[in-house]
Motif scaffolding. Structure first.
Motif, PDB file in Angstrom:
ATOM      1  N   SER A 367       9.928  16.810  33.393  1.00 18.27           N
ATOM      2  CA  SER A 367       9.799  15.793  34.445  1.00 18.27           C
ATOM      3  C   SER A 367      11.047  14.914  34.483  1.00 18.27           C
ATOM      4  CB  SER A 367       8.569  14.927  34.197  1.00 18.27           C
ATOM      5  OG  SER A 367       8.664  14.267  32.934  1.00 18.27           O
ATOM      6  N   GLN A 368      11.240  14.313  35.633  1.00 21.84           N
ATOM      7  CA  GLN A 368      12.418  13.473  35.846  1.00 21.84           C
ATOM      8  C   GLN A 368      12.043  12.235  36.633  1.00 21.84           C
ATOM      9  OE1 GLN A 368      16.854  13.780  37.999  1.00 21.84           O
ATOM     10  NE2 GLN A 368      15.408  15.453  38.181  1.00 21.84           N
ATOM     11  N   PHE A 369      12.532  11.070  36.194  1.00 21.29           N
ATOM     12  CA  PHE A 369      12.416   9.839  36.986  1.00 21.29           C
ATOM     13  C   PHE A 369      13.803   9.457  37.461  1.00 21.29           C
ATOM     14  CE2 PHE A 369      13.266   5.274  37.096  1.00 21.29           C
ATOM     15  CZ  PHE A 369      12.430   4.900  38.146  1.00 21.29           C
ATOM     16  N   ARG A 370      13.906   9.160  38.735  1.00 20.76           N
ATOM     17  CA  ARG A 370      15.174   8.741  39.325  1.00 20.76           C
ATOM     18  C   ARG A 370      14.894   7.534  40.208  1.00 20.76           C
ATOM     19  NH1 ARG A 370      20.163  11.556  40.700  1.00 20.76           N
ATOM     20  NH2 ARG A 370      19.307  13.326  39.554  1.00 20.76           N
ATOM     21  N   SER A 371      15.577   6.423  39.957  1.00 24.96           N
ATOM     22  CA  SER A 371      15.377   5.226  40.756  1.00 24.96           C
ATOM     23  C   SER A 371      15.568   5.551  42.236  1.00 24.96           C
ATOM     24  CB  SER A 371      16.373   4.133  40.348  1.00 24.96           C
ATOM     25  OG  SER A 371      16.281   3.022  41.211  1.00 24.96           O
TER      26      SER A 371
END
Length: 622
Positions: A367-371
């Motif tokens: 998974s990836q979080f990107r603002s």
């Protein structure tokens, strides 16, 4: 006995003098760094030494039987393996081995074998393999045909061929351009051990500091030799310029004093003889030598908006191409104040990871979080091949910023030294350094919070590299750096990530520890166990200093905006008060309010300017 002697050399290209009356002597074993701005004529001088071009005057002499080695412009190719290609560079060894297979004469065979022993022919394969390994080719790669490799990798093979020969005079023109950091470090070690003489054209300060014992500076047609490494060259040259400026100032004052006497008493009969004497003294005085200050190169990144941390994070991620995993087990986090350099040999996945951060490559797993507000600037050297050769820097910027005015596009180009003239030069006529500046201007046009730089300095000269370092120091965003330039890594990065074996791990040492690890003298273990060092503490100190200065930069930014707003308002009031129609009717109250407001602005602006200057002094001192 000298290896190379250059006397009174003159070189011209298209009628323009690149070198005039130049002298240079290279003794056996001496290593000279040849430096100068892009276009000064460094590569042309090397071509004259190799005989590719003929000088317009003077002479170039080699020692009798001296062997010269230089990297050919054309990368080697063919069905032969890399190892065979490198071994073939020693034409004497190849000829002797071929003759030994077919020559029936026993006496001649004895002579051949004696000569083969003298040139250490038996150890040649192991020497060639060691050089190829140092430049990034493992045993399997060394057995593959040369044609299977890309142009950049084949240029490494060309470099390996020259190093294998171990000539009496080695000529290298930007030898690190096709190397990664690991191969660059290996080359530095090889040059330090090399017993022959060398002339090295390079913009890599680390290489010039660690591998040469003299600097030849080519500037405005003159070639000046400075003993010592690069730092000593900078110090001595700065001192000479200061001394020359002081001498010129003293000479100018003396001239002015004598001229004043001449002007006052030339017409008086009683003083005519003294005046004539002073006129002759003026004629005998040496001319004031011009101190031409070098143009200072400056880069400036737009100020990014601040985002809440983290700006990007990855959990249990994996990435690759066509279902082939390149990196896995990625647990990474980026904050806006991070400065991270990626270490690891080419092919280990550094550029793949950079593409993931840039949003150009999706995760295969995890998974990836990107603002949502994150803007990314991505510089990749291969992008120069994608530029429109018939276009100009201005046309490229206008295409990238369709809503911007021409003035705004020019302003963005000017941040990276592309002035009015260069902004309208065709890309086909731009130098490699100018193309690199354009790519920097393009990738920062939206004031990104994350800047990814994949080999940004390949075509930048030393001054431009220093300008990049200074601009990054002032930049308030995150930086991911991939570079073969150890000097740039040491000055920019606060953290080091090691990319290899399909993983990304934090490396807790510094570049000296990394050099030791590559050389087998690992002080911390192959995976970089925790430890501390002066450079590591220095990196942490720089990060903390940058964080501490953030409020000062923010306040300076606020003041700049406030001053600009007030100056616009003052200009509008001045325009209104200068309009005769304002005084035609009964507008006394409006006039009084305008003049009062103008007086208030006149009081506020100097206070803001003083505060802004104080902030700038604190930031520059830090």
């Amino acid at each position: 006995m000298t290896v190379l002697t250059i006397r009174d050399l003159t070189l011209r290209i298209a009628g323009r003098a690149l070198l005039e009356s130049a002298d240079l002597v290279v003794d056996p074993g001496r290593k000279v760094g040849l430096v100068g701005r892009n276009g000064a004529g460094k590569s042309t001088l090397l071509k004259a030494i190799t005989g590719e071009i003929q000088p317009d005057g003077g002479e170039i002499r080699f020692a009798t039987r001296a062997r010269m080695g230089h990297v050919a412009q054309e990368a080697p190719g063919g069905p032969e393996s890399l190892l065979e290609t490198v071994l073939a560079a020693d034409t004497e060894r190849a000829a002797l081995l071929a003759e030994a297979e077919h020559h029936p004469d026993g006496l001649r065979m004895a002579e051949i074998h004696e000569r083969l022993i003298a040139i250490s022919a038996d150890s040649a394969p192991s020497r060639a393999a060691t050089i190829l390994a140092g430049l990034g080719f493992d045993a399997a790669a060394q057995a593959r045909p040369t044609t299977e490799f890309s142009g950049g990798w084949r240029m490494r093979v060309a470099l390996a061929r020259v190093l294998f020969l171990e000539p009496d005079l080695l000529l290298l023109d930007e030898p690190t351009n096709h190397l990664d950091l690991e191969a660059t470090m290996w080359l530095e070690g090889w040059l330090q051990r090399f017993s022959g003489a060398a002339i090295v054209v390079s913009h890599d300060r680390g290489l010039l500091e660690r591998c040469v014992d003299a600097i030849a500076h080519l500037d405005r047609g003159k070639l000046t030799l400075y003993p010592g490494a690069f730092d000593n060259f900078v110090r001595v040259r700065t001192e000479r310029q200061a001394q020359q400026a002081a001498q010129n100032e003293k000479l100018a004052a003396e001239r002015a004093h004598i001229q004043s006497f001449v002007d006052r008493f030339r017409a008086k009969a009683t003083k005519a003889r003294q005046a004539q004497s002073r006129i002759k003294a003026l004629e005998r005085m040496p001319a004031i030598e011009s101190v031409v200050e070098d143009h200072v190169t400056r880069f400036a990144f737009p100020e990014p908006a601040e985002l809440a941390p983290p700006v990007l994070s990855i959990s249990s991620g994996s990435i690759g191409y066509d279902r082939r995993v390149v990196l896995k087990g990625l647990d990474l986090r980026l904050d806006q104040d991070d400065r991270i350099a990626l270490l690891g040999a080419n092919g280990n996945g550094k550029s793949t990871l950079a593409k993931l951060f840039a949003g150009r490559l999706p995760l295969m797993g995890g998974s990836q979080f990107r603002s949502p507000k994150l803007k990314v600037g991505y510089f990749a050297q291969h992008q120069t091949d994608e530029l429109d050769l018939e276009g100009t820097p201005l046309s490229h910027m206008q295409a990238a910023m369709p809503k911007a005015t021409v003035t705004q596009c020019r302003a963005q180009l000017a941040r990276f030294g592309l002035d009015v003239e260069r902004a309208t030069t065709k890309i086909s006529a731009c130098s490699g350094g100018e193309k690199a500046r354009l790519l920097l201007a393009l990738c920062t046009r939206e004031a990104p919070q994350l800047l990814i730089l994949d080999e940004p300095t390949n075509h930048l000269d030393i001054d431009a590299r220093d300008a990049l370092v200074k601009a990054l120091a002032d930049y308030n965003g995150a930086v991911i750096l991939i570079s073969h330039d150890p000097h740039l890594v040491e000055l920019v990065a606060d953290r080091l990530w090691l990319v290899g074996d399909g993983r990304v791990a934090s490396f807790d040492g510094d570049l000296d520890d990394y050099r030791a690890m590559l050389g087998g003298g690992n002080r911390r273990g192959a995976r970089g166990e925790p430890g501390t060092s002066a450079k590591q503490n220095d990196r942490r100190g720089k990060a903390e200093s940058r964080q501490a200065l953030a409020p000062l930069r923010e306040r300076a930014k606020q003041i700049e905006a406030q001053m600009a707003k007030l100056q616009d308002e003052a200009s509008a009031i001045d325009t209104a008060l200068a309009d005769p129609r304002l005084y035609a009717g009964n507008k006394t109250d409006l006039i009084n309010r305008a003049t009062t407001r103008r007086a208030v602005i006149a009081r506020i602006l100097p206070t803001l300017e003083t505060e802004w200057l104080e902030l700038q002094e604190k930031l520059e001192a830090a």
